[in-house]
Design a protein around this motif. Structure first.
Motif, mmCIF file in Angstrom:
data_model
loop_
_atom_site.group_PDB
_atom_site.id
_atom_site.type_symbol
_atom_site.label_atom_id
_atom_site.label_comp_id
_atom_site.label_asym_id
_atom_site.label_seq_id
_atom_site.Cartn_x
_atom_site.Cartn_y
_atom_site.Cartn_z
ATOM 1 N N ILE A 41 6.011 4.388 1.104
ATOM 2 C CA ILE A 41 6.605 5.603 1.502
ATOM 3 C C ILE A 41 7.799 5.095 2.135
ATOM 4 O O ILE A 41 9.156 5.507 2.081
ATOM 5 C CB ILE A 41 5.829 6.563 2.374
ATOM 6 C CG1 ILE A 41 4.650 7.146 1.200
ATOM 7 C CG2 ILE A 41 6.816 7.598 2.756
ATOM 8 C CD1 ILE A 41 5.280 8.135 0.420
ATOM 9 N N ASP A 42 7.705 3.943 3.300
ATOM 10 C CA ASP A 42 8.633 3.517 4.030
ATOM 11 C C ASP A 42 9.728 2.769 3.349
ATOM 12 O O ASP A 42 11.048 2.978 3.346
ATOM 13 C CB ASP A 42 8.173 2.712 4.925
ATOM 14 C CG ASP A 42 7.496 3.435 6.097
ATOM 15 O OD1 ASP A 42 7.662 4.593 6.399
ATOM 16 O OD2 ASP A 42 6.625 2.966 6.891
ATOM 17 N N ASP B 277 0.784 -1.308 -0.041
ATOM 18 C CA ASP B 277 0.064 0.123 0.017
ATOM 19 C C ASP B 277 0.961 1.223 -0.035
ATOM 20 O O ASP B 277 2.124 1.077 0.063
ATOM 21 C CB ASP B 277 -0.988 0.149 1.119
ATOM 22 C CG ASP B 277 -0.350 -0.082 2.708
ATOM 23 O OD1 ASP B 277 0.755 0.772 2.704
ATOM 24 O OD2 ASP B 277 -0.653 -1.010 3.418
ATOM 25 N N ASN C 165 1.242 3.703 2.305
ATOM 26 C CA ASN C 165 2.061 3.906 3.394
ATOM 27 C C ASN C 165 3.277 3.278 3.526
ATOM 28 O O ASN C 165 4.302 3.478 3.806
ATOM 29 C CB ASN C 165 1.162 3.859 4.731
ATOM 30 C CG ASN C 165 0.267 4.906 5.018
ATOM 31 O OD1 ASN C 165 0.323 5.939 4.528
ATOM 32 N ND2 ASN C 165 -1.042 4.533 5.424
ATOM 33 N N GLU C 166 3.028 1.686 3.175
ATOM 34 C CA GLU C 166 4.361 0.974 3.332
ATOM 35 C C GLU C 166 5.304 1.374 2.155
ATOM 36 O O GLU C 166 6.463 1.436 2.231
ATOM 37 C CB GLU C 166 3.802 -0.507 2.997
ATOM 38 C CG GLU C 166 5.162 -1.538 2.855
ATOM 39 C CD GLU C 166 4.760 -2.879 2.763
ATOM 40 O OE1 GLU C 166 5.345 -3.763 3.154
ATOM 41 O OE2 GLU C 166 3.711 -3.029 2.048
#
Length: 131
Positions: free
Chosen positions: A38-39, A33, A35-36
């Motif tokens: 971006i990390d 997804d 959020n993951e």
């Protein structure tokens, strides 16, 4: 050895996202997804730039986020990283150094149970203004 920000292209796939940095060769990742993503993008960006610094390669200037061409189903996000932080976190192996100090100072320090290695590390961090 610094802080960087580069545009990344996020492409929606059948499952999750693929992420690539058009300014950097072989710098890509994927995630389930956003959020993951971006990390994962921060991690791969930092790793890529860290190795480029370590190998003495020229780091290209980042494109402007609005200058990056992308297709429908894709979006561009600016991703930042700090290679100094990354280096301190991941590259903490000890390196032996030989140094010379006056005998009287060595004797006095040993009598007082001082840790030469620790003191040198603290002094270098202070001199370099890093924590």
């Amino acid at each position: 050895m610094a802080k960087y920000a580069y545009p990344a292209i996020f492409t929606q796939e059948a499952e999750g996202y693929s992420i690539r940095f058009p300014d950097l060769e072989s710098c890509y990742t994927s995630a389930a997804d956003v959020n993951e993503g971006i990390d994962m993008a921060k991690d791969v960006l930092c790793l890529t730039l860290y190795w480029m610094e370590k190998d003495g390669k020229e780091i290209p200037a980042p494109s402007g986020v609005n200058d990056v061409q992308h297709d429908s189903g894709e979006f561009v996000s600016l991703v930042g990283c700090d290679t100094d932080w990354y280096r301190r976190f991941y590259d903490s192996k000890a390196v032996k150094k030989t140094l010379t100090i006056p005998s009287w100072l060595n004797d006095l320090a040993e009598r007082n149970g001082l840790n030469f290695s620790g003191i040198l590390q603290e002094a270098l961090k202070e001199k370099l203004n890093i924590g």
